[in-house]
Design a protein around this motif. Structure first.
Motif, PDB file in Angstrom:
ATOM      1  N   ASP A 214       9.533  12.105 -26.521  1.00  0.00           N
ATOM      2  CA  ASP A 214       8.751  13.103 -27.260  1.00  0.00           C
ATOM      3  C   ASP A 214       8.662  12.734 -28.741  1.00  0.00           C
ATOM      4  OD1 ASP A 214       8.375  14.540 -24.925  1.00  0.00           O
ATOM      5  OD2 ASP A 214      10.026  15.918 -25.330  1.00  0.00           O
ATOM      6  N   ARG A 215       9.745  12.228 -29.291  1.00  0.00           N
ATOM      7  CA  ARG A 215       9.722  11.786 -30.688  1.00  0.00           C
ATOM      8  C   ARG A 215       8.756  10.622 -30.868  1.00  0.00           C
ATOM      9  NH1 ARG A 215      15.350  12.898 -30.308  1.00  0.00           N
ATOM     10  NH2 ARG A 215      15.824  10.704 -30.025  1.00  0.00           N
ATOM     11  N   ASP A 216       8.772   9.685 -29.914  1.00  0.00           N
ATOM     12  CA  ASP A 216       7.848   8.546 -29.978  1.00  0.00           C
ATOM     13  C   ASP A 216       6.400   9.014 -29.884  1.00  0.00           C
ATOM     14  OD1 ASP A 216       9.938   6.762 -30.244  1.00  0.00           O
ATOM     15  OD2 ASP A 216       9.941   6.202 -28.113  1.00  0.00           O
ATOM     16  N   ALA A 217       6.132   9.971 -29.010  1.00  0.00           N
ATOM     17  CA  ALA A 217       4.770  10.504 -28.880  1.00  0.00           C
ATOM     18  C   ALA A 217       4.340  11.181 -30.179  1.00  0.00           C
ATOM     19  CB  ALA A 217       4.692  11.481 -27.706  1.00  0.00           C
ATOM     20  N   ALA A 218       5.258  11.897 -30.813  1.00  0.00           N
ATOM     21  CA  ALA A 218       4.945  12.552 -32.077  1.00  0.00           C
ATOM     22  C   ALA A 218       4.672  11.520 -33.166  1.00  0.00           C
ATOM     23  CB  ALA A 218       6.086  13.487 -32.490  1.00  0.00           C
ATOM     24  N   ARG A 219       5.454  10.450 -33.198  1.00  0.00           N
ATOM     25  CA  ARG A 219       5.194   9.385 -34.171  1.00  0.00           C
ATOM     26  C   ARG A 219       3.819   8.764 -33.935  1.00  0.00           C
ATOM     27  NH1 ARG A 219      10.599   8.258 -32.977  1.00  0.00           N
ATOM     28  NH2 ARG A 219      11.953   8.884 -34.690  1.00  0.00           N
ATOM     29  N   ASP A 220       3.489   8.530 -32.666  1.00  0.00           N
ATOM     30  CA  ASP A 220       2.169   7.989 -32.336  1.00  0.00           C
ATOM     31  C   ASP A 220       1.067   8.931 -32.815  1.00  0.00           C
ATOM     32  OD1 ASP A 220       3.390   5.805 -31.140  1.00  0.00           O
ATOM     33  OD2 ASP A 220       3.097   6.543 -29.092  1.00  0.00           O
ATOM     34  N   PHE A 221       1.269  10.225 -32.617  1.00  0.00           N
ATOM     35  CA  PHE A 221       0.296  11.219 -33.066  1.00  0.00           C
ATOM     36  C   PHE A 221       0.146  11.161 -34.588  1.00  0.00           C
ATOM     37  CE2 PHE A 221      -0.681  15.511 -34.599  1.00  0.00           C
ATOM     38  CZ  PHE A 221      -1.882  15.737 -33.944  1.00  0.00           C
ATOM     39  N   MET A 222       1.258  11.097 -35.291  1.00  0.00           N
ATOM     40  CA  MET A 222       1.228  11.037 -36.745  1.00  0.00           C
ATOM     41  C   MET A 222       0.460   9.797 -37.221  1.00  0.00           C
ATOM     42  SD  MET A 222       5.183  12.175 -37.377  1.00  0.00           S
ATOM     43  CE  MET A 222       5.241  11.882 -39.131  1.00  0.00           C
ATOM     44  N   GLU A 223       0.708   8.666 -36.582  1.00  0.00           N
ATOM     45  CA  GLU A 223       0.022   7.429 -36.952  1.00  0.00           C
ATOM     46  C   GLU A 223      -1.467   7.520 -36.648  1.00  0.00           C
ATOM     47  OE1 GLU A 223       2.127   4.311 -34.953  1.00  0.00           O
ATOM     48  OE2 GLU A 223       3.925   4.604 -36.183  1.00  0.00           O
ATOM     49  N   MET A 224      -1.826   8.138 -35.529  1.00  0.00           N
ATOM     50  CA  MET A 224      -3.227   8.304 -35.165  1.00  0.00           C
ATOM     51  C   MET A 224      -3.943   9.158 -36.216  1.00  0.00           C
ATOM     52  SD  MET A 224      -4.857  10.123 -31.799  1.00  0.00           S
ATOM     53  CE  MET A 224      -4.279  11.735 -32.336  1.00  0.00           C
ATOM     54  N   ILE A 225      -3.317  10.249 -36.639  1.00  0.00           N
ATOM     55  CA  ILE A 225      -3.920  11.108 -37.651  1.00  0.00           C
ATOM     56  C   ILE A 225      -4.050  10.370 -38.972  1.00  0.00           C
ATOM     57  CG2 ILE A 225      -3.555  13.216 -39.032  1.00  0.00           C
ATOM     58  CD1 ILE A 225      -4.487  13.678 -36.109  1.00  0.00           C
ATOM     59  N   GLU A 226      -3.019   9.604 -39.336  1.00  0.00           N
ATOM     60  CA  GLU A 226      -3.073   8.840 -40.579  1.00  0.00           C
ATOM     61  C   GLU A 226      -4.215   7.833 -40.552  1.00  0.00           C
ATOM     62  OE1 GLU A 226      -0.248   5.497 -42.388  1.00  0.00           O
ATOM     63  OE2 GLU A 226       0.694   7.480 -42.384  1.00  0.00           O
ATOM     64  N   ARG A 227      -4.388   7.136 -39.438  1.00  0.00           N
ATOM     65  CA  ARG A 227      -5.497   6.171 -39.319  1.00  0.00           C
ATOM     66  C   ARG A 227      -6.848   6.887 -39.420  1.00  0.00           C
ATOM     67  NH1 ARG A 227      -2.229   3.936 -35.296  1.00  0.00           N
ATOM     68  NH2 ARG A 227      -3.470   4.953 -33.704  1.00  0.00           N
ATOM     69  N   ALA A 228      -6.955   8.042 -38.792  1.00  0.00           N
ATOM     70  CA  ALA A 228      -8.210   8.812 -38.841  1.00  0.00           C
ATOM     71  C   ALA A 228      -8.514   9.248 -40.267  1.00  0.00           C
ATOM     72  CB  ALA A 228      -8.129  10.007 -37.908  1.00  0.00           C
ATOM     73  N   GLU A 229      -7.505   9.659 -40.996  1.00  0.00           N
ATOM     74  CA  GLU A 229      -7.698  10.083 -42.380  1.00  0.00           C
ATOM     75  C   GLU A 229      -8.101   8.925 -43.286  1.00  0.00           C
ATOM     76  OE1 GLU A 229      -4.017  12.035 -43.324  1.00  0.00           O
ATOM     77  OE2 GLU A 229      -4.694  13.950 -42.488  1.00  0.00           O
ATOM     78  N   GLU A 230      -7.645   7.723 -42.919  1.00  0.00           N
ATOM     79  CA  GLU A 230      -7.990   6.539 -43.694  1.00  0.00           C
ATOM     80  C   GLU A 230      -9.373   6.007 -43.323  1.00  0.00           C
ATOM     81  OE1 GLU A 230      -4.766   3.904 -42.847  1.00  0.00           O
ATOM     82  OE2 GLU A 230      -3.399   4.915 -44.226  1.00  0.00           O
TER      83      GLU A 230
END
Length: 87
Positions: free
Chosen positions: A69-85
């Motif tokens: 679950d922590r790994d999935a959350a990290r993946d989500f955070m990275e996905m959002i960061e890429r989208a914002e960039e």
């Protein structure tokens, strides 16, 4: 969990632009309580994700016992960061 339904449930609005600071604070408190009580992993993740998008998610180590679950959350955070960039 439908995003619009969650906005309405926790904040009483269907559009983020309609949120007042008081409604945001009250809704986030309600979400934190529900998050702490929720036992379904998928619903917990969905609540955490919405809190993350609103800038109020608990720390991963505190939020999720399961490393997956922590790994999935990290993946989500990275996905959002890429989208914002923009990429």
């Amino acid at each position: 969990m439908n995003f619009d339904d969650q906005l309405h449930r926790y904040f009483g609005v269907r559009e983020l632009d309609a949120l007042t600071p008081d409604a945001l604070a009250a809704g986030l408190e309600h979400m934190r309580v529900d998050f702490g009580l929720e036992t379904d992993r998928r619903r917990r993740f969905a609540l955490w994700s919405l809190m993350f998008l609103l800038g109020s998610a608990p720390d991963l180590d505190d939020a999720f016992e399961d490393p997956a679950d922590r790994d999935a959350a990290r993946d989500f955070m990275e996905m959002i960061e890429r989208a914002e960039e923009g990429g």
